[in-house]
Design an enzyme around this catalytic site. Structure first.
Site, PDB file in Angstrom:
ATOM      1  N   ARG A 151      67.905  39.679  33.956  1.00 27.65           N
ATOM      2  CA  ARG A 151      68.918  39.090  33.299  1.00 27.65           C
ATOM      3  C   ARG A 151      69.556  40.447  32.638  1.00 27.65           C
ATOM      4  O   ARG A 151      70.939  40.451  32.951  1.00 27.65           O
ATOM      5  CB  ARG A 151      68.579  38.111  31.983  1.00 27.65           C
ATOM      6  CG  ARG A 151      68.328  36.928  32.805  1.00 27.65           C
ATOM      7  CD  ARG A 151      68.074  35.874  31.667  1.00 27.65           C
ATOM      8  NE  ARG A 151      67.026  36.261  30.801  1.00 27.65           N
ATOM      9  CZ  ARG A 151      65.667  35.910  31.091  1.00 27.65           C
ATOM     10  NH1 ARG A 151      65.540  35.146  32.202  1.00 27.65           N
ATOM     11  NH2 ARG A 151      64.683  36.446  30.350  1.00 27.65           N
ATOM     12  N   ASP A 171      62.961  47.142  41.085  1.00 25.39           N
ATOM     13  CA  ASP A 171      62.183  46.061  40.321  1.00 25.39           C
ATOM     14  C   ASP A 171      61.142  45.851  41.274  1.00 25.39           C
ATOM     15  O   ASP A 171      60.973  45.786  42.530  1.00 25.39           O
ATOM     16  CB  ASP A 171      63.021  44.773  40.218  1.00 25.39           C
ATOM     17  CG  ASP A 171      62.503  43.674  39.167  1.00 25.39           C
ATOM     18  OD1 ASP A 171      61.330  43.474  39.184  1.00 25.39           O
ATOM     19  OD2 ASP A 171      63.501  43.613  38.295  1.00 25.39           O
ATOM     20  N   GLU A 262      56.306  51.136  15.831  1.00 24.93           N
ATOM     21  CA  GLU A 262      57.649  50.684  15.282  1.00 24.93           C
ATOM     22  C   GLU A 262      57.060  50.507  13.812  1.00 24.93           C
ATOM     23  O   GLU A 262      56.361  49.371  13.582  1.00 24.93           O
ATOM     24  CB  GLU A 262      58.263  49.705  15.883  1.00 24.93           C
ATOM     25  CG  GLU A 262      58.794  50.235  17.217  1.00 24.93           C
ATOM     26  CD  GLU A 262      59.733  48.985  18.084  1.00 24.93           C
ATOM     27  OE1 GLU A 262      59.833  48.053  17.530  1.00 24.93           O
ATOM     28  OE2 GLU A 262      60.066  49.468  18.951  1.00 24.93           O
ATOM     29  N   HIS A 281      65.322  49.527  16.842  1.00 27.44           N
ATOM     30  CA  HIS A 281      65.061  47.993  17.660  1.00 27.44           C
ATOM     31  C   HIS A 281      66.243  46.905  17.517  1.00 27.44           C
ATOM     32  O   HIS A 281      65.921  45.919  16.820  1.00 27.44           O
ATOM     33  CB  HIS A 281      63.623  47.644  17.375  1.00 27.44           C
ATOM     34  CG  HIS A 281      63.258  46.829  18.518  1.00 27.44           C
ATOM     35  ND1 HIS A 281      61.778  46.621  18.454  1.00 27.44           N
ATOM     36  CD2 HIS A 281      63.784  46.044  19.353  1.00 27.44           C
ATOM     37  CE1 HIS A 281      61.738  45.917  19.658  1.00 27.44           C
ATOM     38  NE2 HIS A 281      62.674  45.489  20.019  1.00 27.44           N
ATOM     39  N   ILE A 282      67.522  47.388  17.466  1.00 27.51           N
ATOM     40  CA  ILE A 282      68.461  46.507  17.305  1.00 27.51           C
ATOM     41  C   ILE A 282      69.134  45.820  18.441  1.00 27.51           C
ATOM     42  O   ILE A 282      70.283  45.248  18.225  1.00 27.51           O
ATOM     43  CB  ILE A 282      69.682  47.054  16.412  1.00 27.51           C
ATOM     44  CG1 ILE A 282      70.159  48.402  17.502  1.00 27.51           C
ATOM     45  CG2 ILE A 282      68.902  47.594  15.119  1.00 27.51           C
ATOM     46  CD1 ILE A 282      71.299  49.006  16.485  1.00 27.51           C
ATOM     47  N   ALA A 284      68.774  42.810  19.849  1.00 21.93           N
ATOM     48  CA  ALA A 284      69.129  41.573  19.527  1.00 21.93           C
ATOM     49  C   ALA A 284      69.832  41.577  18.165  1.00 21.93           C
ATOM     50  O   ALA A 284      69.936  40.195  17.903  1.00 21.93           O
ATOM     51  CB  ALA A 284      67.661  40.530  19.602  1.00 21.93           C
TER      52      ALA A 284
END
Length: 311
Positions: A151, A171, A262, A281-282, A284
């Site tokens: 996606r 992939d 992290e 780690h942004i 989202a």
């Protein structure tokens, strides 16, 4: 029976409201520690987390009444899925909600690294006019290699192709022909992708097969002007090899949103390199993605609970 839901990480209130409107008794306790979680989990039928809370085997074993564990977002690596399924607990997440926000971040990181935006901002903030040091690369006419054509990878391909980039894709599962055709992508091997790409963006889940998949052999195949972006999981890199590649000039730069630990250790060599752009780690972290993430998850959980006749 009143279905009891425990949410231990911060989520958008819209999802909490949906669950309460469905008749569930919801306890919203973002930041709950493991000791407290172990002490209360037996009371709940549904546990909802993001990436902070680790749903380990001992948590699952204490959760004698658990029916569903939900992860708001993509990935399930913080949940012992095998332990849950052994006990008949359904595990669901909402990866589709984060597609656009993560793809847009990857594109933004490509631009930031290619045009040295973070570096020149820092220089100017400290009083230095670093114009002569600011030569960069355009995205137009370049080749973008996308590792993981799901996606997010496909959405990034759409955005990048609109900017005049050619697309190489890799992939382990062959993507549908129409998905490749839509953006003019060529399916290649991982080695071909590294050798032929000006920019490389990684969009794979963390599995035993992807952990450490990108190390010295692949990095040495890359173009010397290549920029690598990672918004998936930090562990897909052999970090020492990445540092070596950046220091030795095997690649021109990197833009990282994720790390093998992290948060990274303060002062780690990777954080100090001038040819790396960092974000915490942004992928989202947009208002739109967070709302969609929990509301989509809430819909799935409500459907599962109803299908089991518990509500």
């Amino acid at each position: 029976m009143t279905v009891k839901v425990l949410i231990t990480d911060e989520v958008d209130e819209a999802g909490v409201d949906m669950l309460r409107s469905a008749g569930f008794d919801v306890r919203y306790s973002p930041g709950m520690g493991k000791d407290e979680l172990l002490g209360v989990i037996e009371q709940y039928h549904v546990l909802i987390v993001r990436s902070r809370t680790k749903v380990t085997k001992d948590v699952i074993e204490r959760g004698r009444n658990l029916v569903v564990i939900g992860r708001s977002g993509v990935g399930l690596d913080n949940i012992d899925v095998e332990a849950a399924r052994t006990r008949g607990i359904e595990v669901v997440n909402s990866p589709e909600a984060l597609t656009n926000s993560t793809a847009e971040l990857a594109l933004g990181l490509m631009l930031a690294a290619a045009r040295k935006i973070a570096y020149t901002h820092q220089q100017l903030s400290s009083g230095k006019w670093a114009k002569e040091e600011s030569m960069g690369y355009e995205l137009y006419g370049k080749t973008l290699g996308i590792i993981g054509f799901g996606r997010i990878g496909r959405r990034l391909a759409e955005l990048a192709s609109c900017m005049g980039m050619s697309i190489l894709a890799y992939d382990v599962v062959k993507p549908p022909e129409d998905a490749l055709r839509k953006v003019g992508a060529k399916l290649v091997s991982l080695e071909e992708l590294f050798a032929g790409s000006d920019f490389i963006s990684i969009h794979v889940t963390l599995t035993p097969q992807t952990k450490g998949m990108i190390g010295e052999p692949l990095l040495r195949r890359a173009k010397r002007n290549a920029i690598i972006v990672n918004t998936s999981r930090g562990e897909v890199f052999d970090t020492q090899s990445l540092v070596k590649a950046l220091e030795s000039g095997w690649i021109a730069g990197a833009a990282l949103d994720v790390y093998d630990k992290e948060p990274p250790e303060p002062g780690s060599k990777l954080l100090m390199l001038p040819n790396v752009v960092h974000t915490p780690h942004i992928g989202a972290q947009t208002y739109e993605a967070q709302r969609k993430s929990i509301t989509m998850l809430a819909e799935k959980i409500i459907s599962i609970i109803k299908s089991k006749g518990l509500s």
